[in-house]
Design a protein around this motif. Structure first.
Motif, PDB file in Angstrom:
ATOM      1  N   UNK A  27       0.855  -1.192   0.000  1.00  0.00           N
ATOM      2  CA  UNK A  27       0.000   0.000   0.000  1.00  0.00           C
ATOM      3  C   UNK A  27       0.886   1.236   0.000  1.00  0.00           C
ATOM      4  N   UNK A  28       0.659   2.134  -0.930  1.00  0.00           N
ATOM      5  CA  UNK A  28       1.420   3.381  -0.994  1.00  0.00           C
ATOM      6  C   UNK A  28       0.713   4.424  -0.136  1.00  0.00           C
ATOM      7  N   UNK A  29       1.351   4.809   0.963  1.00  0.00           N
ATOM      8  CA  UNK A  29       0.739   5.756   1.899  1.00  0.00           C
ATOM      9  C   UNK A  29       0.780   7.178   1.371  1.00  0.00           C
ATOM     10  N   UNK A  30       1.855   7.529   0.645  1.00  0.00           N
ATOM     11  CA  UNK A  30       1.995   8.905   0.165  1.00  0.00           C
ATOM     12  C   UNK A  30       3.072   8.957  -0.904  1.00  0.00           C
ATOM     13  N   UNK A  31       3.028  10.027  -1.703  1.00  0.00           N
ATOM     14  CA  UNK A  31       4.090  10.296  -2.672  1.00  0.00           C
ATOM     15  C   UNK A  31       4.593  11.716  -2.454  1.00  0.00           C
ATOM     16  N   UNK A  32       5.858  11.939  -2.773  1.00  0.00           N
ATOM     17  CA  UNK A  32       6.452  13.261  -2.650  1.00  0.00           C
ATOM     18  C   UNK A  32       7.357  13.541  -3.829  1.00  0.00           C
ATOM     19  N   UNK A  33       7.902  14.765  -3.888  1.00  0.00           N
ATOM     20  CA  UNK A  33       8.670  15.152  -5.076  1.00  0.00           C
ATOM     21  C   UNK A  33      10.031  15.763  -4.755  1.00  0.00           C
ATOM     22  N   UNK A  44       6.136  11.421   9.139  1.00  0.00           N
ATOM     23  CA  UNK A  44       4.682  11.364   9.296  1.00  0.00           C
ATOM     24  C   UNK A  44       4.146   9.945   9.198  1.00  0.00           C
ATOM     25  N   UNK A  45       4.637   9.169   8.240  1.00  0.00           N
ATOM     26  CA  UNK A  45       4.033   7.861   7.957  1.00  0.00           C
ATOM     27  C   UNK A  45       4.843   6.668   8.463  1.00  0.00           C
TER      28      UNK A  45
END
Length: 217
Positions: A27-33, A44-45
């Protein structure tokens, strides 16, 4: 397994998310750049694995890895790049990253994430072929890598421990080592834990570096 993806190309990040979430265990909790977002999202995660590009503006993946690992020594960071750059490989190893693979090898990404999650260190085939030379001569290739503190000491390493160290450096996991040496996986884990304590090393990546710098002849 919770994953955070950081890549400065949003399309790539979304593609990686699609590839990984095809695996029911991911499961991908978040993406960033950016690297700074990687630090924030990790805090955070607390992801099981952070999948991160190296070449990014603002703060690159290596700089972000250094900050994250300093605060979270058990962090599992898998680095992605389109470049098989020797200096990057050496720096990633010295920081304690759990893997370094080329971004274009899409079919290898999900297996690599799973392997890192399960405690293995992962390198793409293009990179594995470079490791003996890079780790054996890293002091002359990069000022970012400190000289090994073990270079002038003698090691009280048994022949069985030496066999295990060599197989770890070859990239074998505990199950494969156990099969090769006719041991149980539990015995292999105990050996590796004892070896790491004896040599004051943190993980399998550092053990592989130690082997190529100090023990390989």
């Amino acid at each position: 397994m919770n994953i955070v993806i950081v890549d400065d190309d949003q399309l790539v990040a979304l593609s990686l998310q699609t590839i990984l979430e095809a695996d029911d265990n991911i499961h991908v909790s978040a993406t960033g750049c950016s690297g700074s977002e990687a630090v924030r999202l990790y805090n955070k995660y607390s992801p099981d694995v952070l999948l991160m590009d190296i070449r990014m503006e603002d703060m690159n993946g290596l700089e972000a890895s250094e900050i994250i690992i300093a605060a979270h020594p058990d962090a599992r960071i898998l680095l992605l790049t389109t470049f098989s750059d020797d200096e990057y490989i050496i720096k990633a190893l010295s920081l304690g990253a759990k893997g370094y693979i080329l971004k274009q090898n899409f079919e290898c990404i999900a297996p690599a994430v799973n392997a890192v999650y399960n405690g293995q260190t992962v390198f793409g085939e293009e990179i594995i072929g470079k490791l003996p030379d890079l780790l054996g001569h890293s002091e002359s290739h990069s000022t970012d890598v400190e000289r090994s503190p073990f270079a002038d000491t003698q090691y009280e390493i048994s022949s069985k421990e030496m066999d295990i160290i060599r197989l770890v450096a070859d990239g074998l996991n505990n199950k494969e080592i156990a099969s090769r040496l006719f041991l149980s996986e539990g015995t292999v884990r105990n050996y590796i834990s004892s070896i790491l304590d004896k040599l004051c090393l943190r993980d399998r990546t550092q053990l592989a570096c130690f082997f190529y710098k100090n023990l390989k002849h």
